[in-house]
Motif scaffolding. Structure first.
Motif, PDB file in Angstrom:
ATOM      1  N   PRO A  77       0.795  -1.243   0.000  1.00  0.00           N
ATOM      2  CA  PRO A  77       0.000   0.000   0.000  1.00  0.00           C
ATOM      3  C   PRO A  77       0.820   1.283   0.000  1.00  0.00           C
ATOM      4  CG  PRO A  77      -0.123  -1.125   2.130  1.00  0.00           C
ATOM      5  CD  PRO A  77       0.533  -2.070   1.185  1.00  0.00           C
ATOM      6  N   ASP A  78       2.128   1.187   0.269  1.00  0.00           N
ATOM      7  CA  ASP A  78       2.961   2.393   0.232  1.00  0.00           C
ATOM      8  C   ASP A  78       3.476   2.695  -1.176  1.00  0.00           C
ATOM      9  OD1 ASP A  78       4.537   0.085   0.331  1.00  0.00           O
ATOM     10  OD2 ASP A  78       6.198   1.093   1.350  1.00  0.00           O
ATOM     11  N   TRP A  79       3.223   1.793  -2.140  1.00  0.00           N
ATOM     12  CA  TRP A  79       3.629   2.051  -3.512  1.00  0.00           C
ATOM     13  C   TRP A  79       2.669   3.048  -4.151  1.00  0.00           C
ATOM     14  CZ3 TRP A  79       4.748  -3.273  -6.304  1.00  0.00           C
ATOM     15  CH2 TRP A  79       5.798  -3.929  -5.628  1.00  0.00           C
ATOM     16  N   GLY A  80       3.220   3.998  -4.886  1.00  0.00           N
ATOM     17  CA  GLY A  80       2.386   4.897  -5.673  1.00  0.00           C
ATOM     18  C   GLY A  80       2.297   4.461  -7.120  1.00  0.00           C
ATOM     19  N   ILE A  81       3.255   3.620  -7.531  1.00  0.00           N
ATOM     20  CA  ILE A  81       3.349   3.142  -8.922  1.00  0.00           C
ATOM     21  C   ILE A  81       3.842   1.700  -8.911  1.00  0.00           C
ATOM     22  CG2 ILE A  81       4.804   3.330 -11.010  1.00  0.00           C
ATOM     23  CD1 ILE A  81       4.689   6.354 -10.708  1.00  0.00           C
ATOM     24  N   SER A  82       3.294   0.887  -9.801  1.00  0.00           N
ATOM     25  CA  SER A  82       3.795  -0.469 -10.023  1.00  0.00           C
ATOM     26  C   SER A  82       4.138  -0.625 -11.498  1.00  0.00           C
ATOM     27  CB  SER A  82       2.743  -1.509  -9.612  1.00  0.00           C
ATOM     28  OG  SER A  82       3.240  -2.827  -9.809  1.00  0.00           O
ATOM     29  N   LEU A  83       5.386  -0.962 -11.787  1.00  0.00           N
ATOM     30  CA  LEU A  83       5.885  -1.064 -13.165  1.00  0.00           C
ATOM     31  C   LEU A  83       5.601  -2.433 -13.769  1.00  0.00           C
ATOM     32  CD1 LEU A  83       9.437   0.533 -12.713  1.00  0.00           C
ATOM     33  CD2 LEU A  83       7.342   1.678 -13.435  1.00  0.00           C
ATOM     34  N   PHE A  84       5.142  -2.419 -15.014  1.00  0.00           N
ATOM     35  CA  PHE A  84       4.986  -3.659 -15.757  1.00  0.00           C
ATOM     36  C   PHE A  84       6.331  -4.122 -16.311  1.00  0.00           C
ATOM     37  CE2 PHE A  84       0.803  -1.589 -16.302  1.00  0.00           C
ATOM     38  CZ  PHE A  84      -0.035  -2.609 -15.863  1.00  0.00           C
ATOM     39  N   GLU A 121       6.278  13.192 -21.191  1.00  0.00           N
ATOM     40  CA  GLU A 121       7.441  12.648 -20.482  1.00  0.00           C
ATOM     41  C   GLU A 121       7.791  13.515 -19.274  1.00  0.00           C
ATOM     42  OE1 GLU A 121      10.845  11.862 -22.854  1.00  0.00           O
ATOM     43  OE2 GLU A 121       9.814  10.441 -24.171  1.00  0.00           O
ATOM     44  N   TYR A 122       7.678  14.821 -19.431  1.00  0.00           N
ATOM     45  CA  TYR A 122       7.917  15.727 -18.304  1.00  0.00           C
ATOM     46  C   TYR A 122       6.898  15.466 -17.204  1.00  0.00           C
ATOM     47  CZ  TYR A 122       7.861  20.018 -15.548  1.00  0.00           C
ATOM     48  OH  TYR A 122       7.861  20.919 -14.505  1.00  0.00           O
ATOM     49  N   VAL A 123       5.625  15.363 -17.578  1.00  0.00           N
ATOM     50  CA  VAL A 123       4.586  15.082 -16.582  1.00  0.00           C
ATOM     51  C   VAL A 123       4.859  13.741 -15.914  1.00  0.00           C
ATOM     52  CG1 VAL A 123       2.118  14.704 -16.204  1.00  0.00           C
ATOM     53  CG2 VAL A 123       2.882  16.458 -17.813  1.00  0.00           C
ATOM     54  N   GLY A 124       5.276  12.759 -16.709  1.00  0.00           N
ATOM     55  CA  GLY A 124       5.593  11.444 -16.147  1.00  0.00           C
ATOM     56  C   GLY A 124       6.632  11.523 -15.048  1.00  0.00           C
ATOM     57  N   ARG A 125       7.666  12.323 -15.242  1.00  0.00           N
ATOM     58  CA  ARG A 125       8.685  12.492 -14.205  1.00  0.00           C
ATOM     59  C   ARG A 125       8.092  13.138 -12.947  1.00  0.00           C
ATOM     60  NH1 ARG A 125      11.959  13.355 -18.892  1.00  0.00           N
ATOM     61  NH2 ARG A 125      13.852  12.062 -18.880  1.00  0.00           N
ATOM     62  N   ARG A 126       7.215  14.121 -13.142  1.00  0.00           N
ATOM     63  CA  ARG A 126       6.594  14.771 -11.991  1.00  0.00           C
ATOM     64  C   ARG A 126       5.717  13.791 -11.211  1.00  0.00           C
ATOM     65  NH1 ARG A 126       7.239  20.461 -11.877  1.00  0.00           N
ATOM     66  NH2 ARG A 126       6.402  20.110  -9.783  1.00  0.00           N
ATOM     67  N   LEU A 127       5.018  12.908 -11.917  1.00  0.00           N
ATOM     68  CA  LEU A 127       4.190  11.911 -11.243  1.00  0.00           C
ATOM     69  C   LEU A 127       5.049  10.897 -10.493  1.00  0.00           C
ATOM     70  CD1 LEU A 127       1.443  11.215 -13.953  1.00  0.00           C
ATOM     71  CD2 LEU A 127       1.443  12.910 -12.114  1.00  0.00           C
ATOM     72  N   ILE A 128       6.133  10.476 -11.133  1.00  0.00           N
ATOM     73  CA  ILE A 128       7.059   9.552 -10.467  1.00  0.00           C
ATOM     74  C   ILE A 128       7.591  10.168  -9.172  1.00  0.00           C
ATOM     75  CG2 ILE A 128       9.321   8.426 -10.660  1.00  0.00           C
ATOM     76  CD1 ILE A 128       8.738   8.196 -13.702  1.00  0.00           C
ATOM     77  N   TYR A 129       7.929  11.446  -9.244  1.00  0.00           N
ATOM     78  CA  TYR A 129       8.484  12.137  -8.075  1.00  0.00           C
ATOM     79  C   TYR A 129       7.474  12.212  -6.932  1.00  0.00           C
ATOM     80  CZ  TYR A 129      11.371  15.525  -5.558  1.00  0.00           C
ATOM     81  OH  TYR A 129      12.156  16.149  -4.625  1.00  0.00           O
ATOM     82  N   ASN A 130       6.200  12.183  -7.266  1.00  0.00           N
ATOM     83  CA  ASN A 130       5.150  12.265  -6.253  1.00  0.00           C
ATOM     84  C   ASN A 130       4.666  10.900  -5.777  1.00  0.00           C
ATOM     85  OD1 ASN A 130       5.214  15.057  -6.526  1.00  0.00           O
ATOM     86  ND2 ASN A 130       3.527  15.124  -7.987  1.00  0.00           N
ATOM     87  N   ALA A 131       5.322   9.832  -6.230  1.00  0.00           N
ATOM     88  CA  ALA A 131       4.784   8.482  -6.015  1.00  0.00           C
ATOM     89  C   ALA A 131       5.173   7.844  -4.695  1.00  0.00           C
ATOM     90  CB  ALA A 131       5.209   7.569  -7.169  1.00  0.00           C
ATOM     91  N   GLY A 132       6.145   8.417  -3.977  1.00  0.00           N
ATOM     92  CA  GLY A 132       6.589   7.784  -2.740  1.00  0.00           C
ATOM     93  C   GLY A 132       7.532   6.637  -3.041  1.00  0.00           C
ATOM     94  N   PHE A 133       6.955   5.452  -3.303  1.00  0.00           N
ATOM     95  CA  PHE A 133       7.763   4.292  -3.664  1.00  0.00           C
ATOM     96  C   PHE A 133       7.241   3.692  -4.968  1.00  0.00           C
ATOM     97  CE2 PHE A 133       8.326   4.677   0.887  1.00  0.00           C
ATOM     98  CZ  PHE A 133       9.703   4.502   1.031  1.00  0.00           C
ATOM     99  N   ILE A 134       8.172   3.137  -5.742  1.00  0.00           N
ATOM    100  CA  ILE A 134       7.846   2.550  -7.040  1.00  0.00           C
ATOM    101  C   ILE A 134       8.266   1.092  -7.009  1.00  0.00           C
ATOM    102  CG2 ILE A 134       8.429   2.521  -9.503  1.00  0.00           C
ATOM    103  CD1 ILE A 134       8.610   5.740  -7.494  1.00  0.00           C
ATOM    104  N   GLY A 135       7.298   0.207  -7.229  1.00  0.00           N
ATOM    105  CA  GLY A 135       7.580  -1.223  -7.269  1.00  0.00           C
ATOM    106  C   GLY A 135       7.335  -1.781  -8.656  1.00  0.00           C
ATOM    107  N   PHE A 136       7.185  -3.093  -8.738  1.00  0.00           N
ATOM    108  CA  PHE A 136       7.029  -3.730 -10.040  1.00  0.00           C
ATOM    109  C   PHE A 136       6.189  -4.991  -9.905  1.00  0.00           C
ATOM    110  CE2 PHE A 136      11.131  -4.433  -8.066  1.00  0.00           C
ATOM    111  CZ  PHE A 136      11.201  -5.807  -7.941  1.00  0.00           C
ATOM    112  N   ASN A 137       5.654  -5.438 -11.032  1.00  0.00           N
ATOM    113  CA  ASN A 137       4.790  -6.618 -11.039  1.00  0.00           C
ATOM    114  C   ASN A 137       5.155  -7.512 -12.215  1.00  0.00           C
ATOM    115  OD1 ASN A 137       2.749  -6.069 -13.414  1.00  0.00           O
ATOM    116  ND2 ASN A 137       2.932  -4.113 -12.331  1.00  0.00           N
ATOM    117  N   SER A 138       4.492  -8.662 -12.303  1.00  0.00           N
ATOM    118  CA  SER A 138       4.842  -9.632 -13.349  1.00  0.00           C
ATOM    119  C   SER A 138       3.991  -9.480 -14.608  1.00  0.00           C
ATOM    120  CB  SER A 138       4.696 -11.061 -12.806  1.00  0.00           C
ATOM    121  OG  SER A 138       3.356 -11.313 -12.403  1.00  0.00           O
ATOM    122  N   GLY A 139       3.053  -8.527 -14.619  1.00  0.00           N
ATOM    123  CA  GLY A 139       2.259  -8.292 -15.816  1.00  0.00           C
ATOM    124  C   GLY A 139       3.115  -7.743 -16.949  1.00  0.00           C
ATOM    125  N   VAL A 140       2.723  -8.045 -18.189  1.00  0.00           N
ATOM    126  CA  VAL A 140       3.536  -7.655 -19.353  1.00  0.00           C
ATOM    127  C   VAL A 140       2.808  -6.593 -20.172  1.00  0.00           C
ATOM    128  CG1 VAL A 140       4.770  -8.435 -21.406  1.00  0.00           C
ATOM    129  CG2 VAL A 140       4.548  -9.961 -19.432  1.00  0.00           C
TER     130      VAL A 140
END
Length: 325
Positions: free
Chosen positions: A114-121, A185-204
């Motif tokens: 729950p502390d992840w703000g983003i999960s990477l495929f 891409e600029y907005v994407g960086r701003r969202l990443i910066y606001n995400a807290g923690f970024i994790g990943f998942n097994s989805g493709v």
């Protein structure tokens, strides 16, 4: 009571009639079913809107936003960004593909962390024929927001195709009046910066590299990513995200500027109006002024150092030398 979180999938379309069927089917085939499919018709002049309405009649999860085209894909995303209701958000390019359990795996990862703000495929890059070009690496460990943004400086270390928490996704607007390429891409960086923690998942997520995309067509608009690069530099410098790579950071941007000068002089200048020429000249001057010239000069030795001192002495000399090379 159903506690299954809603996922909002935003798909933008501009004269994309050939992709409406495949894009919607990619989302509909997901094993995760509690979704809303937000289709943004960005002023299409072909059959896109009528096709979207046809699919909407068959699937009440489809929401259509019909807007005038404002010249930038980021503003189509902004329209979707305003109306999402899901707990989690995916932006999906209409010509890309998804593994059937991609959303399911991403949601599981977010619920478990729950502390992840983003999960990477997992991201696989294909050509238009479906042939594999490359598989992009995922992080080996959970990233902090700063670590994740640093992984985008100079070049993207990871492919940021991801599921967002809604509060992260809506933390910085995609809207920008100017129709700049790559502003997303600029907005994407701003969202990443606001995400807290970024994790990943097994989805493709299968990213299709399209030869006929708008970013591959040469026009004066092709120069506008330099505007986005200037914004990126300001953001990265302000938050001290380029420590230990400052020399590479400045040289990379200088080389970018050089390539845009060459492109403009060789392929666009003769087609430009006086107003356009003034805009481009001002843009190049702003880019030149943003370079930390002393860092580059001090990194050189001998003749190369003297050459750089001459090159950076003023914008007129820099531009003259670069356009002649």
């Amino acid at each position: 009571m159903d506690n299954t979180p809603l996922v909002s999938v935003i798909i933008t379309f501009y004269n994309s009639g050939d992709f409406v069927h495949s894009a919607i089917k990619e989302v509909q085939k997901q094993t995760y079913k509690k979704i809303e499919i937000i289709c943004v018709n960005d002023g299409s002049q072909d059959e896109t809107l009528s096709l979207l309405k046809k699919y909407q009649q068959e699937d009440n999860r489809i929401i259509i936003i019909n807007k005038n085209n404002e010249g930038g894909a980021h503003n189509a995303l902004a329209a979707g960004q305003k109306v999402v209701k899901g707990k989690y958000i995916l932006t999906f390019d209409h010509d890309d593909k998804l593994g059937e359990d991609a959303l399911e795996q991403a949601v599981i990862s977010m619920k478990q962390n729950p502390d992840w703000g983003i999960s990477l495929f997992k991201v696989v890059i294909m050509d238009e024929e479906g042939d594999l070009l490359e598989s992009r690496p995922q992080p080996k460990n959970i990233l902090t927001a700063k670590e994740a943004v640093k992984a985008t400086v100079i070049r993207f270390k990871y492919a940021f195709r991801c599921l967002y928490k809604r509060e992260v996704f809506q933390s910085f607007s995609y809207y920008k009046k100017e129709p700049w390429l790559n502003y997303d891409e600029y907005v994407g960086r701003r969202l990443i910066y606001n995400a807290g923690f970024i994790g990943f998942n097994s989805g493709v997520y299968y990213y299709v590299r399209n030869k006929d995309s708008c970013t591959s067509k040469i026009s004066l608009k092709t120069i506008t990513p330099l505007e986005t690069e200037i914004l990126n530099r300001e953001f990265i410098k302000k938050n001290e995200l380029y420590k230990n790579i400052d020399i590479d950071f400045e040289i990379f941007f200088m080389n970018k500027l050089n390539s845009y000068i060459k492109l403009y002089e060789h392929k666009l200048k003769n087609k430009s109006s006086q107003t356009q020429k003034k805009y481009v000249r001002d843009l190049f001057k702003r880019a030149f002024d943003s370079i930390n010239k002393n860092i580059i000069i001090q990194s050189q030795k001998g003749f190369k150092k003297k050459y750089m001192q001459l090159l950076f002495s003023n914008f007129f000399i820099y531009y003259l030398i670069r356009k002649l090379r």
